[in-house]
Design a protein around this motif. Structure first.
Motif, PDB file in Angstrom:
ATOM      1  N   GLU A   1     -48.143 -21.176  -9.000  1.00  0.00           N
ATOM      2  CA  GLU A   1     -47.964 -22.242  -9.228  1.00  0.00           C
ATOM      3  C   GLU A   1     -49.309 -22.576  -9.878  1.00  0.00           C
ATOM      4  N   PRO A   2     -48.823 -22.051 -10.765  1.00  0.00           N
ATOM      5  CA  PRO A   2     -49.646 -22.458 -12.259  1.00  0.00           C
ATOM      6  C   PRO A   2     -49.147 -23.887 -12.355  1.00  0.00           C
ATOM      7  N   GLU A   3     -49.324 -25.209 -11.675  1.00  0.00           N
ATOM      8  CA  GLU A   3     -48.812 -26.056 -12.227  1.00  0.00           C
ATOM      9  C   GLU A   3     -50.267 -27.030 -11.727  1.00  0.00           C
ATOM     10  N   ALA A   4     -50.388 -26.197 -10.520  1.00  0.00           N
ATOM     11  CA  ALA A   4     -50.739 -26.620  -8.938  1.00  0.00           C
ATOM     12  C   ALA A   4     -52.836 -26.641  -9.619  1.00  0.00           C
ATOM     13  N   GLU A   5     -53.069 -27.861  -9.187  1.00  0.00           N
ATOM     14  CA  GLU A   5     -54.707 -27.821  -9.514  1.00  0.00           C
ATOM     15  C   GLU A   5     -55.732 -27.491  -8.562  1.00  0.00           C
ATOM     16  N   PHE A   6     -56.773 -26.734  -9.118  1.00  0.00           N
ATOM     17  CA  PHE A   6     -57.308 -25.923  -8.549  1.00  0.00           C
ATOM     18  C   PHE A   6     -58.582 -26.481  -8.045  1.00  0.00           C
ATOM     19  N   LYS A   7     -59.320 -27.020  -6.659  1.00  0.00           N
ATOM     20  CA  LYS A   7     -59.969 -27.889  -6.919  1.00  0.00           C
ATOM     21  C   LYS A   7     -60.861 -27.593  -5.220  1.00  0.00           C
ATOM     22  N   VAL A   8     -62.235 -26.791  -5.834  1.00  0.00           N
ATOM     23  CA  VAL A   8     -62.930 -26.251  -4.472  1.00  0.00           C
ATOM     24  C   VAL A   8     -64.067 -27.716  -4.152  1.00  0.00           C
ATOM     25  N   LEU A   9     -63.611 -28.277  -2.906  1.00  0.00           N
ATOM     26  CA  LEU A   9     -64.442 -29.361  -2.127  1.00  0.00           C
ATOM     27  C   LEU A   9     -65.888 -29.254  -1.202  1.00  0.00           C
ATOM     28  N   ARG A  10     -65.473 -27.914  -0.823  1.00  0.00           N
ATOM     29  CA  ARG A  10     -66.583 -27.388   0.093  1.00  0.00           C
ATOM     30  C   ARG A  10     -66.874 -25.716  -0.067  1.00  0.00           C
TER      31      ARG A  10
ATOM     32  N   GLN B   1     -51.973 -30.297   0.875  1.00  0.00           N
ATOM     33  CA  GLN B   1     -52.945 -29.157  -0.315  1.00  0.00           C
ATOM     34  C   GLN B   1     -53.887 -28.966   0.070  1.00  0.00           C
ATOM     35  N   ARG B   2     -54.137 -28.339   1.222  1.00  0.00           N
ATOM     36  CA  ARG B   2     -55.594 -27.724   1.188  1.00  0.00           C
ATOM     37  C   ARG B   2     -55.387 -26.335   1.700  1.00  0.00           C
ATOM     38  N   LEU B   3     -56.571 -25.381   1.301  1.00  0.00           N
ATOM     39  CA  LEU B   3     -56.070 -23.807   1.388  1.00  0.00           C
ATOM     40  C   LEU B   3     -58.205 -23.909   2.121  1.00  0.00           C
ATOM     41  N   THR B   4     -57.808 -23.305   3.479  1.00  0.00           N
ATOM     42  CA  THR B   4     -59.001 -23.539   4.194  1.00  0.00           C
ATOM     43  C   THR B   4     -59.476 -22.157   4.881  1.00  0.00           C
ATOM     44  N   MET B   5     -60.452 -21.431   3.805  1.00  0.00           N
ATOM     45  CA  MET B   5     -60.970 -19.798   3.809  1.00  0.00           C
ATOM     46  C   MET B   5     -62.127 -19.610   4.835  1.00  0.00           C
ATOM     47  N   GLU B   6     -62.370 -18.887   5.532  1.00  0.00           N
ATOM     48  CA  GLU B   6     -63.024 -17.996   5.832  1.00  0.00           C
ATOM     49  C   GLU B   6     -63.524 -17.215   5.745  1.00  0.00           C
ATOM     50  N   VAL B   7     -65.059 -16.780   4.797  1.00  0.00           N
ATOM     51  CA  VAL B   7     -65.021 -15.690   3.310  1.00  0.00           C
ATOM     52  C   VAL B   7     -66.679 -15.534   4.426  1.00  0.00           C
ATOM     53  N   GLU B   8     -66.514 -14.352   3.684  1.00  0.00           N
ATOM     54  CA  GLU B   8     -68.022 -13.221   3.242  1.00  0.00           C
ATOM     55  C   GLU B   8     -68.748 -13.544   2.166  1.00  0.00           C
ATOM     56  N   GLU B   9     -69.476 -14.479   2.999  1.00  0.00           N
ATOM     57  CA  GLU B   9     -70.905 -15.816   2.217  1.00  0.00           C
ATOM     58  C   GLU B   9     -71.186 -14.314   0.942  1.00  0.00           C
ATOM     59  N   LYS B  10     -72.028 -12.910   1.424  1.00  0.00           N
ATOM     60  CA  LYS B  10     -71.910 -12.876  -0.226  1.00  0.00           C
ATOM     61  C   LYS B  10     -70.707 -12.923  -1.425  1.00  0.00           C
ATOM     62  N   ARG B  11     -69.742 -12.595  -1.061  1.00  0.00           N
ATOM     63  CA  ARG B  11     -68.410 -12.406  -2.049  1.00  0.00           C
ATOM     64  C   ARG B  11     -67.898 -13.755  -2.181  1.00  0.00           C
ATOM     65  N   VAL B  12     -68.668 -15.144  -1.945  1.00  0.00           N
ATOM     66  CA  VAL B  12     -67.868 -16.060  -1.924  1.00  0.00           C
ATOM     67  C   VAL B  12     -67.056 -16.523  -3.500  1.00  0.00           C
ATOM     68  N   ASP B  13     -68.251 -16.222  -4.931  1.00  0.00           N
ATOM     69  CA  ASP B  13     -67.803 -16.073  -5.965  1.00  0.00           C
ATOM     70  C   ASP B  13     -66.152 -15.721  -6.075  1.00  0.00           C
ATOM     71  N   GLU B  14     -66.309 -14.804  -6.252  1.00  0.00           N
ATOM     72  CA  GLU B  14     -65.612 -13.478  -6.079  1.00  0.00           C
ATOM     73  C   GLU B  14     -64.703 -13.954  -5.865  1.00  0.00           C
ATOM     74  N   ILE B  15     -64.033 -14.073  -4.359  1.00  0.00           N
ATOM     75  CA  ILE B  15     -62.987 -14.728  -3.657  1.00  0.00           C
ATOM     76  C   ILE B  15     -62.748 -16.114  -3.750  1.00  0.00           C
ATOM     77  N   ILE B  16     -63.382 -16.899  -4.572  1.00  0.00           N
ATOM     78  CA  ILE B  16     -62.472 -18.229  -5.226  1.00  0.00           C
ATOM     79  C   ILE B  16     -62.163 -17.795  -6.172  1.00  0.00           C
ATOM     80  N   GLU B  17     -62.253 -17.148  -7.045  1.00  0.00           N
ATOM     81  CA  GLU B  17     -61.741 -17.143  -8.291  1.00  0.00           C
ATOM     82  C   GLU B  17     -60.733 -15.840  -8.135  1.00  0.00           C
ATOM     83  N   ALA B  18     -60.620 -15.264  -7.376  1.00  0.00           N
ATOM     84  CA  ALA B  18     -58.971 -14.397  -6.769  1.00  0.00           C
ATOM     85  C   ALA B  18     -58.457 -15.258  -6.402  1.00  0.00           C
ATOM     86  N   ALA B  19     -58.476 -16.502  -5.343  1.00  0.00           N
ATOM     87  CA  ALA B  19     -58.198 -16.706  -4.622  1.00  0.00           C
ATOM     88  C   ALA B  19     -57.473 -18.238  -5.835  1.00  0.00           C
TER      89      ALA B  19
END
Length: 74
Positions: free
Chosen positions: A65-74, A39-57
């Motif tokens: 999957e509205p019941e799944a809890e979304f937690k940023v681990l690192r 249950q882990r999503l691993t992404m390689e993202v553009e550093e300057k857009r991290v917050d924007e991409i996390i919010e879109a994800a």
């Protein structure tokens, strides 16, 4: 930049695959992989857009999957 997100409560592998496919389409995502087993999503993202991409994800995951809890681990 590598980001790891825990999606607790995914109900099925099909939903995980749909989330992964949609996240891969997001602008600024270079690579994305979602394991239903861990249950882990691993992404390689553009550093300057991290917050924007996390919010879109987060929005993508909530739509599929509205019941799944979304937690940023690192």
């Amino acid at each position: 930049m590598k980001k790891i997100i825990k999606l607790e409560g995914l109900c099925c592998a099909n939903c995980a695959a749909k989330i992964e496919d949609e996240v891969k389409k997001l602008s600024g995502v270079e690579h994305a992989s979602l394991s239903f087993m861990t249950q882990r999503l691993t992404m390689e993202v553009e550093e300057k857009r991290v917050d924007e991409i996390i919010e879109a994800a987060r929005k993508t995951a909530n739509k599929i999957e509205p019941e799944a809890e979304f937690k940023v681990l690192r």
